[in-house]
Scaffold this motif. Structure first.
Motif, PDB file in Angstrom:
ATOM      1  N   VAL A   1      40.610  45.499  52.689  1.00 56.00           N
ATOM      2  CA  VAL A   1      40.645  44.100  53.099  1.00 56.00           C
ATOM      3  C   VAL A   1      41.962  43.487  52.616  1.00 56.00           C
ATOM      4  CG1 VAL A   1      38.142  43.838  53.141  1.00 56.00           C
ATOM      5  CG2 VAL A   1      39.372  43.312  51.059  1.00 56.00           C
ATOM      6  N   PRO A   2      42.468  42.479  53.325  1.00 55.03           N
ATOM      7  CA  PRO A   2      43.749  41.868  52.941  1.00 55.03           C
ATOM      8  C   PRO A   2      43.596  40.952  51.724  1.00 55.03           C
ATOM      9  CG  PRO A   2      42.838  40.748  54.856  1.00 55.03           C
ATOM     10  CD  PRO A   2      41.924  41.904  54.543  1.00 55.03           C
ATOM     11  N   VAL A   3      43.708  41.532  50.537  1.00 57.67           N
ATOM     12  CA  VAL A   3      43.426  40.813  49.300  1.00 57.67           C
ATOM     13  C   VAL A   3      44.314  39.583  49.144  1.00 57.67           C
ATOM     14  CG1 VAL A   3      43.357  40.975  46.777  1.00 57.67           C
ATOM     15  CG2 VAL A   3      42.547  42.885  48.176  1.00 57.67           C
ATOM     16  N   GLY A   4      45.590  39.683  49.500  1.00 59.47           N
ATOM     17  CA  GLY A   4      46.485  38.536  49.393  1.00 59.47           C
ATOM     18  C   GLY A   4      45.989  37.347  50.198  1.00 59.47           C
ATOM     19  N   GLU A   5      45.491  37.603  51.384  1.00 59.56           N
ATOM     20  CA  GLU A   5      44.949  36.531  52.226  1.00 59.56           C
ATOM     21  C   GLU A   5      43.600  36.054  51.706  1.00 59.56           C
ATOM     22  OE1 GLU A   5      45.060  37.399  56.451  1.00 59.56           O
ATOM     23  OE2 GLU A   5      46.771  38.723  56.108  1.00 59.56           O
ATOM     24  N   ILE A   6      42.804  36.977  51.210  1.00 57.35           N
ATOM     25  CA  ILE A   6      41.485  36.621  50.686  1.00 57.35           C
ATOM     26  C   ILE A   6      41.603  35.685  49.490  1.00 57.35           C
ATOM     27  CG2 ILE A   6      39.533  37.610  49.400  1.00 57.35           C
ATOM     28  CD1 ILE A   6      39.422  39.769  51.554  1.00 57.35           C
ATOM     29  N   LEU A   7      42.639  35.879  48.681  1.00 62.70           N
ATOM     30  CA  LEU A   7      42.835  35.009  47.519  1.00 62.70           C
ATOM     31  C   LEU A   7      43.100  33.562  47.917  1.00 62.70           C
ATOM     32  CD1 LEU A   7      44.941  37.336  45.206  1.00 62.70           C
ATOM     33  CD2 LEU A   7      42.552  36.647  44.912  1.00 62.70           C
TER      34      LEU A   7
ATOM     35  N   HIS B   1      32.812  37.563  40.814  1.00 64.33           N
ATOM     36  CA  HIS B   1      32.136  37.751  42.104  1.00 64.33           C
ATOM     37  C   HIS B   1      33.144  38.174  43.180  1.00 64.33           C
ATOM     38  CE1 HIS B   1      28.810  35.144  40.432  1.00 64.33           C
ATOM     39  NE2 HIS B   1      28.165  36.197  40.915  1.00 64.33           N
ATOM     40  N   LEU B   2      34.336  37.602  43.143  1.00 59.71           N
ATOM     41  CA  LEU B   2      35.353  37.954  44.133  1.00 59.71           C
ATOM     42  C   LEU B   2      35.734  39.427  44.013  1.00 59.71           C
ATOM     43  CD1 LEU B   2      37.269  37.145  46.407  1.00 59.71           C
ATOM     44  CD2 LEU B   2      38.929  36.508  44.652  1.00 59.71           C
ATOM     45  N   LEU B   3      35.936  39.900  42.801  1.00 55.10           N
ATOM     46  CA  LEU B   3      36.287  41.310  42.602  1.00 55.10           C
ATOM     47  C   LEU B   3      35.175  42.228  43.105  1.00 55.10           C
ATOM     48  CD1 LEU B   3      37.847  41.133  39.033  1.00 55.10           C
ATOM     49  CD2 LEU B   3      39.049  41.442  41.204  1.00 55.10           C
ATOM     50  N   LYS B   4      33.941  41.905  42.761  1.00 56.13           N
ATOM     51  CA  LYS B   4      32.801  42.694  43.235  1.00 56.13           C
ATOM     52  C   LYS B   4      32.697  42.651  44.756  1.00 56.13           C
ATOM     53  CE  LYS B   4      29.743  42.079  39.241  1.00 56.13           C
ATOM     54  NZ  LYS B   4      28.448  41.481  38.833  1.00 56.13           N
ATOM     55  N   LEU B   5      32.939  41.471  45.334  1.00 55.34           N
ATOM     56  CA  LEU B   5      32.840  41.310  46.781  1.00 55.34           C
ATOM     57  C   LEU B   5      33.870  42.158  47.515  1.00 55.34           C
ATOM     58  CD1 LEU B   5      31.615  39.988  49.273  1.00 55.34           C
ATOM     59  CD2 LEU B   5      33.133  38.032  48.886  1.00 55.34           C
ATOM     60  N   VAL B   6      35.111  42.152  47.040  1.00 63.45           N
ATOM     61  CA  VAL B   6      36.159  42.944  47.692  1.00 63.45           C
ATOM     62  C   VAL B   6      35.779  44.419  47.677  1.00 63.45           C
ATOM     63  CG1 VAL B   6      38.550  43.732  47.479  1.00 63.45           C
ATOM     64  CG2 VAL B   6      38.029  41.297  47.338  1.00 63.45           C
TER      65      VAL B   6
ATOM     66  N   LYS C   1      32.821  32.512  54.187  1.00 59.03           N
ATOM     67  CA  LYS C   1      32.970  32.768  55.621  1.00 59.03           C
ATOM     68  C   LYS C   1      34.409  33.132  55.954  1.00 59.03           C
ATOM     69  CE  LYS C   1      31.891  31.206  60.195  1.00 59.03           C
ATOM     70  NZ  LYS C   1      31.380  30.169  61.048  1.00 59.03           N
ATOM     71  N   GLU C   2      35.364  32.462  55.335  1.00 58.02           N
ATOM     72  CA  GLU C   2      36.775  32.817  55.562  1.00 58.02           C
ATOM     73  C   GLU C   2      37.041  34.248  55.111  1.00 58.02           C
ATOM     74  OE1 GLU C   2      39.824  30.087  54.179  1.00 58.02           O
ATOM     75  OE2 GLU C   2      38.483  28.396  54.570  1.00 58.02           O
ATOM     76  N   ILE C   3      36.462  34.653  53.984  1.00 57.42           N
ATOM     77  CA  ILE C   3      36.641  36.021  53.519  1.00 57.42           C
ATOM     78  C   ILE C   3      36.045  37.008  54.521  1.00 57.42           C
ATOM     79  CG2 ILE C   3      35.920  37.693  51.751  1.00 57.42           C
ATOM     80  CD1 ILE C   3      36.259  35.457  49.689  1.00 57.42           C
ATOM     81  N   TYR C   4      34.860  36.690  55.026  1.00 61.90           N
ATOM     82  CA  TYR C   4      34.221  37.563  56.038  1.00 61.90           C
ATOM     83  C   TYR C   4      35.135  37.712  57.256  1.00 61.90           C
ATOM     84  CZ  TYR C   4      31.183  38.856  59.920  1.00 61.90           C
ATOM     85  OH  TYR C   4      30.658  39.472  61.027  1.00 61.90           O
ATOM     86  N   GLU C   5      35.649  36.606  57.760  1.00 62.45           N
ATOM     87  CA  GLU C   5      36.494  36.641  58.953  1.00 62.45           C
ATOM     88  C   GLU C   5      37.766  37.451  58.712  1.00 62.45           C
ATOM     89  OE1 GLU C   5      36.772  32.440  59.689  1.00 62.45           O
ATOM     90  OE2 GLU C   5      34.850  32.410  60.764  1.00 62.45           O
ATOM     91  N   LEU C   6      38.375  37.312  57.555  1.00 63.15           N
ATOM     92  CA  LEU C   6      39.563  38.093  57.228  1.00 63.15           C
ATOM     93  C   LEU C   6      39.227  39.573  57.120  1.00 63.15           C
ATOM     94  CD1 LEU C   6      41.112  35.739  54.542  1.00 63.15           C
ATOM     95  CD2 LEU C   6      42.173  36.356  56.721  1.00 63.15           C
ATOM     96  N   ALA C   7      38.090  39.888  56.519  1.00 63.58           N
ATOM     97  CA  ALA C   7      37.707  41.288  56.312  1.00 63.58           C
ATOM     98  C   ALA C   7      37.404  41.996  57.628  1.00 63.58           C
ATOM     99  CB  ALA C   7      36.503  41.361  55.383  1.00 63.58           C
TER     100      ALA C   7
END
Length: 90
Positions: A69-75, A53-58, A81-87
């Motif tokens: 998107v900052p993949v290193g931070e997303i990991l 799901h994470l790969l599809k989401l990115v 919600k944190e992923i949304y805010e980073l993106a």
């Protein structure tokens, strides 16, 4: 110094991609049923969440927002919600 009450509060620029848009993206593009109130839940609380799901989401996010998107931070994120805010902040 006085504060002008007519000045709007600072709101982060999301490029028009709202949290509601994000929930729809997860439901439609990722195929993961997600209620809006689940966005802030820790990944451990989402029974269907996995690394695929994470790969599809990115991939879907980059297409939706028009930039990488900052993949290193997303990991390191612990919720959708944190992923949304980073993106949207990048």
């Amino acid at each position: 110094m006085s504060i002008d009450s007519t000045t709007p509060a600072s709101v982060p620029d999301t490029g028009g991609f709202t949290l509601d848009d994000y929930v729809l993206l997860i439901n439609d593009e990722i195929g993961m049923p997600l209620a809006p109130e689940q966005v802030a839940a820790d990944f451990d609380e989402l029974p269907d969440w996995d690394s695929l799901h994470l790969l599809k989401l990115v991939t879907a996010l980059e297409s939706a927002i028009g930039h990488k998107v900052p993949v290193g931070e997303i990991l390191q994120a612990r919720s959708l919600k944190e992923i949304y805010e980073l993106a949207v902040s990048g």
